[in-house]
Scaffold this motif. Structure first.
Motif, mmCIF file in Angstrom:
data_model
loop_
_atom_site.group_PDB
_atom_site.id
_atom_site.type_symbol
_atom_site.label_atom_id
_atom_site.label_comp_id
_atom_site.label_asym_id
_atom_site.label_seq_id
_atom_site.Cartn_x
_atom_site.Cartn_y
_atom_site.Cartn_z
ATOM 1 N N LEU A 112 -14.332 3.861 21.774
ATOM 2 C CA LEU A 112 -14.413 5.292 22.170
ATOM 3 C C LEU A 112 -13.598 5.860 23.395
ATOM 4 C CD1 LEU A 112 -18.322 5.770 21.563
ATOM 5 C CD2 LEU A 112 -16.492 6.436 20.209
ATOM 6 N N LEU A 135 -15.004 12.415 16.406
ATOM 7 C CA LEU A 135 -14.995 11.432 15.294
ATOM 8 C C LEU A 135 -15.841 11.987 14.035
ATOM 9 C CD1 LEU A 135 -15.789 7.983 17.293
ATOM 10 C CD2 LEU A 135 -13.574 8.739 15.745
ATOM 11 N N SER A 136 -15.443 12.097 13.125
ATOM 12 C CA SER A 136 -16.243 12.508 12.050
ATOM 13 C C SER A 136 -16.850 11.359 11.156
ATOM 14 C CB SER A 136 -15.811 13.440 10.879
ATOM 15 O OG SER A 136 -14.191 12.778 10.682
ATOM 16 N N THR A 137 -16.125 10.022 11.166
ATOM 17 C CA THR A 137 -16.838 9.242 10.389
ATOM 18 C C THR A 137 -16.476 7.796 11.221
ATOM 19 O OG1 THR A 137 -16.445 10.054 8.389
ATOM 20 C CG2 THR A 137 -16.984 7.787 8.512
ATOM 21 N N PHE A 138 -17.233 6.929 11.633
ATOM 22 C CA PHE A 138 -16.733 5.755 12.773
ATOM 23 C C PHE A 138 -17.650 4.517 11.909
ATOM 24 C CE2 PHE A 138 -17.654 2.825 15.863
ATOM 25 C CZ PHE A 138 -16.218 2.456 16.365
ATOM 26 N N ASN A 139 -16.775 3.728 11.158
ATOM 27 C CA ASN A 139 -17.549 2.652 10.576
ATOM 28 C C ASN A 139 -17.167 1.328 11.114
ATOM 29 O OD1 ASN A 139 -18.787 4.437 8.791
ATOM 30 N ND2 ASN A 139 -17.379 4.033 6.993
ATOM 31 N N ILE A 140 -17.924 0.314 11.420
ATOM 32 C CA ILE A 140 -17.753 -0.719 12.237
ATOM 33 C C ILE A 140 -18.446 -1.749 11.702
ATOM 34 C CG2 ILE A 140 -18.943 -0.400 14.067
ATOM 35 C CD1 ILE A 140 -16.763 -2.167 15.805
#
Lengths: 178, 216
Positions: A104, A113-118
């Motif tokens: 970030l 951020l519209s999508t954040f996958n981890i």
């Protein structure tokens, strides 16, 4: 006088020889008796001197003292086993909070951020911004992390689209974590 | 003509008296030799075995005494509190109440809203999420909040009991879903070997327990 025909002399010689044999036998038998007696007594004394019985008694005594402490030993065993497992889990589990914070930090304020996958291996980001330079800044920051081996091993730019109606840019990134 | 040699008792007696001086010492030597081979040598060998046994017993006794002294020196109340912390962190069974508490405390302290308290408990049977051979319960959590609060929630969850591990996080605008596993570990069967007791906790383990005591 010829010795060949002196029978008396030969007899004396044989008797003398026999006496010597008997003497040797007697001496040997006495020595044998002495040796057997000596070694028997020696072995007996050495066995008598052995502290093995005392040691075995001491072992039993210590074992009975330890058995009183068995509940404590059981608790120690459980605590040790549990703490080893906890230590293993803590050292193994990834610190997502830290990872997310680092990522970030690399994203400028005007990029949303519209999508954040981890997960443990990959990060996928879909971000939008009206500023292309901010998008570029974000990319530079993320690529720098690959260079410095800070967090990422590899970054793939999946796509960059322009929304003409809204005048915004949409970027899609896939990154492989270290 | 056949000559018959009669080897009767009188002949033996005559032979004995004639050779008495040879027979007696020879018999003594023979008996001594038999005694030496049959009894004294095995007894000597046994002595070596006894010495070896003494050495082994001595080592065992020293080890036992060391273990006894060590166990006596362990502070019972300190050990109990460490075991309690460790058991809270890694419960012996599926601690649903503890899990719900950890999630709700984490949510309250970080200011995130659990999505209608709608977390999906995964498979709860024995098959459930045996991640890295460590038994665990998988929970899919949905929270509504901004990214900073979600980060704080993750931080709080990492320091909550029972121990958990977040395996993935998906943020879509203000809705974040995360897959979390909460660990547990049944108490193993205890077999106490008086000769090989578990050692005291290492400095690292003690530090970890002390650190965890502040998590509660």
């Amino acid at each position: 006088m010829s010795e060949g025909i002196n029978l008396l002399l030969d007899k004396n010689k044989n008797a003398h020889k026999n006496k010597e044999i008997i003497k040797a036998l007697r001496i040997t038998s006495v020595i044998s008796l002495f040796l057997v007696a000596f070694f028997s007594i020696l072995v007996f004394l050495l066995k008598l001197q052995s502290p093995l019985t005392n040691l075995q008694n001491e072992e039993q005594d210590t074992l009975s003292k330890i058995s009183v402490l068995h509940p404590k030993a059981a608790r120690l065993f459980l605590a040790s086993d549990r703490i080893k497992n906890i230590s293993e889990i803590i050292s193994r589990r990834p610190d997502f909070e830290k990872r997310i914070a680092i990522i970030l930090k690399a994203i400028p304020n005007d990029v949303s951020l519209s999508t954040f996958n981890i997960d443990n291996k990959n990060v996928s980001i879909v971000a939008t911004s009206s500023s292309l330079s901010s998008i570029g800044q974000m990319l530079d920051n993320l690529v720098a992390m690959v260079g410095s081996k800070e967090l990422f091993n590899k970054i793939n730019l999946q796509g960059l689209t322009v929304d003409g109606a809204n005048g915004s840019y949409r970027i899609s990134i896939e990154a492989i974590l270290l | 003509m056949n000559k018959k040699f009669n080897f009767d008792q009188s002949t033996i007696r005559i032979l004995y008296y004639r050779n008495k001086e040879y027979i007696i010492p020879s018999a003594i030597i023979l008996i001594c030799l038999i005694l030496f081979i049959k009894f004294i040598i095995p007894q000597g060998q046994e002595l070596f075995l006894i010495k070896e046994k003494e050495k082994e017993t001595q080592t065992r006794v020293e080890n036992l005494k060391k273990n006894l002294n060590f166990l006596s020196s362990v502070d019972s109340s300190d050990l109990d509190s460490k075991l309690e912390i460790a058991s809270n962190a890694l419960p012996p069974k599926k601690d649903f109440a503890g899990i719900i508490n950890a999630i709700s405390d984490g949510a309250i302290n970080s200011g995130v809203a659990l999505d209608d308290f709608g977390f999906t408990v995964g498979e709860l049977s024995t098959k459930s999420a045996k991640l890295n051979t460590q038994p665990s319960i998988q929970i899919n959590l949905s929270v509504k909040s901004d990214k900073d609060r979600v980060r704080l929630f993750l931080k709080k969850l990492a320091k909550a009991f029972p121990l958990s591990e977040v395996t993935s996080v998906q943020m879509n605008n203000n809705l974040t879903t995360m897959v979390t596993v909460f660990y547990y570990k049944p108490f193993p069967p205890i077999e106490i070997d008086d000769y090989a007791l578990p050692g005291n906790l290492s400095a690292k383990e003690t530090k970890l327990i002390n650190e965890m005591s502040s998590w509660e």
